[in-house]
Write a protein that holds these residues in place. Structure first.
Motif, PDB file in Angstrom:
ATOM      1  N   SER A 325       0.845  -1.193   0.000  1.00  0.00           N
ATOM      2  CA  SER A 325       0.000   0.000   0.000  1.00  0.00           C
ATOM      3  C   SER A 325       0.879   1.241   0.000  1.00  0.00           C
ATOM      4  O   SER A 325       2.080   1.174   0.298  1.00  0.00           O
ATOM      5  N   PHE A 326       0.267   2.357  -0.362  1.00  0.00           N
ATOM      6  CA  PHE A 326       0.927   3.660  -0.324  1.00  0.00           C
ATOM      7  C   PHE A 326       0.091   4.597   0.536  1.00  0.00           C
ATOM      8  O   PHE A 326      -1.141   4.547   0.505  1.00  0.00           O
ATOM      9  N   GLY A 327       0.756   5.478   1.268  1.00  0.00           N
ATOM     10  CA  GLY A 327       0.050   6.433   2.102  1.00  0.00           C
ATOM     11  C   GLY A 327      -0.437   7.648   1.353  1.00  0.00           C
ATOM     12  O   GLY A 327      -1.367   8.328   1.791  1.00  0.00           O
ATOM     13  N   SER A 328       0.196   7.952   0.213  1.00  0.00           N
ATOM     14  CA  SER A 328      -0.171   9.113  -0.587  1.00  0.00           C
ATOM     15  C   SER A 328       0.322   8.902  -2.002  1.00  0.00           C
ATOM     16  O   SER A 328       1.134   8.014  -2.275  1.00  0.00           O
ATOM     17  N   ARG A 329      -0.156   9.743  -2.895  1.00  0.00           N
ATOM     18  CA  ARG A 329       0.291   9.634  -4.287  1.00  0.00           C
ATOM     19  C   ARG A 329       1.743  10.057  -4.425  1.00  0.00           C
ATOM     20  O   ARG A 329       2.461   9.551  -5.289  1.00  0.00           O
ATOM     21  N   GLU A 330       2.202  10.996  -3.583  1.00  0.00           N
ATOM     22  CA  GLU A 330       3.603  11.399  -3.626  1.00  0.00           C
ATOM     23  C   GLU A 330       4.523  10.241  -3.256  1.00  0.00           C
ATOM     24  O   GLU A 330       5.610  10.091  -3.831  1.00  0.00           O
ATOM     25  N   GLU A 331       4.112   9.443  -2.305  1.00  0.00           N
ATOM     26  CA  GLU A 331       4.901   8.272  -1.934  1.00  0.00           C
ATOM     27  C   GLU A 331       4.984   7.280  -3.096  1.00  0.00           C
ATOM     28  O   GLU A 331       6.045   6.691  -3.365  1.00  0.00           O
ATOM     29  N   ALA A 332       3.871   7.089  -3.804  1.00  0.00           N
ATOM     30  CA  ALA A 332       3.869   6.195  -4.964  1.00  0.00           C
ATOM     31  C   ALA A 332       4.732   6.753  -6.090  1.00  0.00           C
ATOM     32  O   ALA A 332       5.464   6.002  -6.762  1.00  0.00           O
ATOM     33  N   VAL A 333       4.684   8.054  -6.320  1.00  0.00           N
ATOM     34  CA  VAL A 333       5.505   8.676  -7.360  1.00  0.00           C
ATOM     35  C   VAL A 333       6.983   8.533  -7.020  1.00  0.00           C
ATOM     36  O   VAL A 333       7.823   8.236  -7.903  1.00  0.00           O
ATOM     37  N   GLU A 334       7.327   8.731  -5.770  1.00  0.00           N
ATOM     38  CA  GLU A 334       8.722   8.562  -5.359  1.00  0.00           C
ATOM     39  C   GLU A 334       9.184   7.127  -5.565  1.00  0.00           C
ATOM     40  O   GLU A 334      10.317   6.877  -5.994  1.00  0.00           O
ATOM     41  N   TRP A 335       8.299   6.168  -5.281  1.00  0.00           N
ATOM     42  CA  TRP A 335       8.650   4.759  -5.508  1.00  0.00           C
ATOM     43  C   TRP A 335       8.839   4.478  -6.995  1.00  0.00           C
ATOM     44  O   TRP A 335       9.748   3.745  -7.401  1.00  0.00           O
ATOM     45  N   LEU A 336       7.999   5.092  -7.830  1.00  0.00           N
ATOM     46  CA  LEU A 336       8.145   4.922  -9.270  1.00  0.00           C
ATOM     47  C   LEU A 336       9.470   5.483  -9.775  1.00  0.00           C
ATOM     48  O   LEU A 336      10.145   4.872 -10.608  1.00  0.00           O
ATOM     49  N   GLN A 337       9.834   6.646  -9.277  1.00  0.00           N
ATOM     50  CA  GLN A 337      11.084   7.268  -9.707  1.00  0.00           C
ATOM     51  C   GLN A 337      12.292   6.405  -9.346  1.00  0.00           C
ATOM     52  O   GLN A 337      13.223   6.253 -10.135  1.00  0.00           O
ATOM     53  N   LYS A 338      12.271   5.812  -8.164  1.00  0.00           N
ATOM     54  CA  LYS A 338      13.377   4.940  -7.760  1.00  0.00           C
ATOM     55  C   LYS A 338      13.391   3.657  -8.578  1.00  0.00           C
ATOM     56  O   LYS A 338      14.460   3.147  -8.942  1.00  0.00           O
ATOM     57  N   THR A 339      12.217   3.126  -8.882  1.00  0.00           N
ATOM     58  CA  THR A 339      12.146   1.864  -9.600  1.00  0.00           C
ATOM     59  C   THR A 339      12.552   2.025 -11.062  1.00  0.00           C
ATOM     60  O   THR A 339      13.241   1.165 -11.625  1.00  0.00           O
ATOM     61  N   MET A 340      12.134   3.117 -11.692  1.00  0.00           N
ATOM     62  CA  MET A 340      12.460   3.330 -13.107  1.00  0.00           C
ATOM     63  C   MET A 340      13.921   3.684 -13.312  1.00  0.00           C
ATOM     64  O   MET A 340      14.444   3.531 -14.411  1.00  0.00           O
ATOM     65  N   GLN A 341      14.571   4.194 -12.264  1.00  0.00           N
ATOM     66  CA  GLN A 341      16.012   4.466 -12.303  1.00  0.00           C
ATOM     67  C   GLN A 341      16.407   5.353 -13.483  1.00  0.00           C
ATOM     68  O   GLN A 341      17.314   5.044 -14.249  1.00  0.00           O
ATOM     69  N   GLY A 342      15.686   6.454 -13.630  1.00  0.00           N
ATOM     70  CA  GLY A 342      16.060   7.443 -14.636  1.00  0.00           C
ATOM     71  C   GLY A 342      15.761   7.049 -16.062  1.00  0.00           C
ATOM     72  O   GLY A 342      16.416   7.555 -16.986  1.00  0.00           O
ATOM     73  N   ALA A 343      14.804   6.168 -16.290  1.00  0.00           N
ATOM     74  CA  ALA A 343      14.453   5.781 -17.655  1.00  0.00           C
ATOM     75  C   ALA A 343      13.881   6.971 -18.419  1.00  0.00           C
ATOM     76  O   ALA A 343      13.353   7.923 -17.829  1.00  0.00           O
ATOM     77  N   ALA A 344      13.963   6.912 -19.746  1.00  0.00           N
ATOM     78  CA  ALA A 344      13.546   8.053 -20.566  1.00  0.00           C
ATOM     79  C   ALA A 344      12.058   8.320 -20.442  1.00  0.00           C
ATOM     80  O   ALA A 344      11.613   9.469 -20.531  1.00  0.00           O
ATOM     81  N   GLU A 345      11.257   7.259 -20.246  1.00  0.00           N
ATOM     82  CA  GLU A 345       9.809   7.436 -20.194  1.00  0.00           C
ATOM     83  C   GLU A 345       9.284   7.645 -18.779  1.00  0.00           C
ATOM     84  O   GLU A 345       8.074   7.560 -18.549  1.00  0.00           O
ATOM     85  N   THR A 346      10.176   7.938 -17.826  1.00  0.00           N
ATOM     86  CA  THR A 346       9.744   8.070 -16.434  1.00  0.00           C
ATOM     87  C   THR A 346       8.704   9.178 -16.268  1.00  0.00           C
ATOM     88  O   THR A 346       7.668   8.982 -15.629  1.00  0.00           O
ATOM     89  N   LYS A 347       8.976  10.353 -16.833  1.00  0.00           N
ATOM     90  CA  LYS A 347       8.043  11.480 -16.674  1.00  0.00           C
ATOM     91  C   LYS A 347       6.683  11.148 -17.300  1.00  0.00           C
ATOM     92  O   LYS A 347       5.635  11.459 -16.730  1.00  0.00           O
TER      93      LYS A 347
END
Length: 468
Positions: A325-347
């Motif tokens: 689970s995530f506590g907020s959408r910002e927490e989920a976005v931060e998890w996505l950024q770490k998981t994608m590891q700077g991929a071109a399609e991250t944004k």
């Protein structure tokens, strides 16, 4: 003022603004739950009808209720459920039979043209010779609309009589008389419009009173929630200032989160609305999305991530890598950024995720809870713990009742400073929160604008001072 002192005040203002935003969210939820906008508008329309037509004062409440419940006027989905499924119709019957719940069907805005149009549409003419005291609600509505349109105004009758006299005395080929008739006929629309404009002026005055009444109600709710939240969170202003001034890490974290908190405050302002107007609600949409549909908060964050995985990022994100689970959408976005590891399609993926979360937040309560979760996450990123852990018991009067003094008023001795500063610190926090989020937003914006100047001045003084 040194930079450290300014940062202390900025960090304190960030906390106060964050908690004030939660108070604002609670007030908005209470406003929707109790239908404050609709009930105040109903009061204003009823007062307007009573003032303009005191002979129909006994029907003013019923007329205002019918106008604001009409599907063409009401912006509530509850007013459009009669044509939907059996379950929705049963829910509509409950709304009609429950006075408190019927507030949800009331419109929150109405224009004078809409008011006149619905009065005319729902009204029926009264038989000739009927006294106003014997008018039914429908007959009173028709009479009010008829008078407001100016169809029986004395000015129009006088103009019509003059036209008839001129026409009767008109000789053949009398061009001057024809010109006079034309000039008189041009005055008729202006006179009718003046009658409607007079009604509009009274309408605007009534709506001003409605706005003032609604603001007074929300102010009372703000004070009540400020007191309740301050004592529930043990938000002691004295302890908070001491903690911020002595802990550089918390102070720096809260200062860094000032911009994010101000953006969230801007999004919560009453005037902020989407540029795209909402699509009209059809009976099929009401049937597919009934009014009592279950809330998806806070599961919307994880569900939106699952939708995203199914669409585009199956290869980049494995299902077992995501938290439960995530506590907020910002927490989920931060998890996505770490998981994608700077991929071109991250944004692009994050933007799509935000849209999917918005799509899963069904109603206004879900959206308000989403904003509250964002505020809590911002404070947590600033190293501030909004809810004390472990949550301690009430300590407003630590000595009571272990040392009774034999009289009932002895309790107040334990609340008198300096016997118990925690109570007064919490009470002071409640008073500060009752100032409202706009006050703290303005204060934080002003202090944040001063920070670069103070920092540059302090840096110059350090360079000019001789080295020890």
């Amino acid at each position: 003022m040194t930079l450290e002192h300014l940062d202390t005040f900025i960090a304190f203002a960030v906390v106060m603004l964050g908690v004030s935003l939660i108070v604002t969210i609670l007030v908005q939820m209470a406003s929707g739950l109790f239908g404050l906008r609709g009930t105040n508008l109903k009061w204003g329309v009823a007062q307007l009808l009573k003032m303009v037509h005191p002979e129909f004062a006994q029907h003013a409440e019923a007329m205002a209720d019918r106008v604001l419940n009409h599907p063409l006027i009401s912006d509530s989905s509850f007013s459009k459920i009669e044509e939907s499924g059996r379950l929705a119709r049963a829910f509509g019957w409950v709304l009609q039979k429950t006075p408190w719940l019927s507030r949800w069907k009331l419109a929150t805005t109405v224009r004078p043209e809409e008011l006149l149009g619905i009065l005319e549409k729902l009204g029926t003419p009264a038989p000739a010779g009927t006294a106003p005291a014997n008018f039914t609600v429908e007959q009173a509505m028709h009479q009010i609309a008829n008078v407001a349109r100016g169809t029986s105004g004395p000015e129009l009758k006088a103009l019509a009589a003059q036209v008839r006299e001129l026409v009767a005395a008109l000789p053949p080929a009398a061009g001057a008389a024809a010109l006079q008739i034309d000039q008189l006929l041009q005055k008729v629309p202006n006179t009718a419009e003046a009658s409607v404009n007079d009604l509009k002026s009274w309408f605007n005055a009534a709506m001003d009173r409605v706005s003032q009444r609604f603001a007074a109600h929300t102010r009372l709710w703000t004070i009540a929630f400020s007191v309740a939240l301050a004592f529930a969170l043990h938000l002691d202003a004295f302890r908070l200032l001491k903690q911020i001034s002595s802990d550089a890490e918390i102070r720096a974290g809260l200062v860094q989160s000032a911009d994010t908190m101000m953006k969230q405050a801007t999004a919560l302002q009453p005037g902020q609305k989407s540029e795209k107007p909402p699509a009209p609600t059809t009976p099929d949409q009401v049937k597919s999305n009934p009014p009592d549909s279950a809330s998806q908060f806070p599961n919307a964050y994880l569900d939106a991530l699952n939708d995203l995985q199914n669409d585009r990022v199956k290869k980049a994100i494995k299902a077992n890598d995501a938290p439960h689970s995530f506590g907020s959408r910002e927490e989920a976005v931060e998890w996505l950024q770490k998981t994608m590891q700077g991929a071109a399609e991250t944004k692009t993926i994050i933007d799509e995720y935000q849209l999917k979360v918005d799509g899963r937040l069904k109603g206004e309560p879900d959206k308000l809870l989403d904003r509250a979760a964002s505020v809590k996450y911002t404070l947590a990123k600033g190293k501030f713990q909004l809810i004390p852990e472990p949550y301690h018991d009430w300590d407003l009067a630590p000595s009571w009742p272990h040392q009774p003094r034999g009289c009932w008023w002895a309790f107040w001795e334990y609340l008198w400073p300096p016997s118990n500063l925690h109570f007064w610190g919490t009470f002071f926090s409640a008073a500060l929160l009752s100032l409202g989020a706009p006050f703290w937003f303005s204060a934080l914006k002003t202090m944040s604008a001063l920070r670069p100047a103070i920092a540059n001045k302090q840096e110059k003084e350090q360079k000019q001072s001789p080295a020890l």
